[in-house]
Design a protein around this motif. Sequence first.
Motif: not given
Length: 153
Positions: A78-79, A108, A110, A112, A129, A131-132, A146, A148-150
Amino acid sequence: MGEKAPPQERLIRPLRPDDVDAALQIWLEANLQAHDFIDPVYWTERVELVRALFPQSEMWVCAAGGAVCGFIGITDGDYIAGIFVAEQSRGHGIGKALLNHAKWLHPLLKLHVYRKNDRAVRFYLREGFTRAAEQIDAATGESELLLVWENKV
């Protein structure tokens, strides 16, 4: 008079062995252009490492007219290791098409992104996305986010 040429048909497909050199050239040029705040030697020294990582990654290319014009690499399920588009193909929806393909395959995602890479930060935030976290990349000393999209459907 003033007619636009029809857009080239694009195809998103898995990376093939004969795509690797073109993809690496796109990777290097895109990184040098997007990260002028990092010593270019950092990128040129990593070309062979990236070549070795391609077979270990989920790789999708966007091809137009038979030529690779961009690609996305996904690791660890998922990266997003990166989305890279050839300079002459930027601004034509290729990055978005590659990202949408990844979203279709993965609930999901993720990644950087360097804080100073404004264009990429804006792109990912616009594409949903969030910001996490923020940290310093030990290899470059640069601040990175970092994101993240879900899929919430």
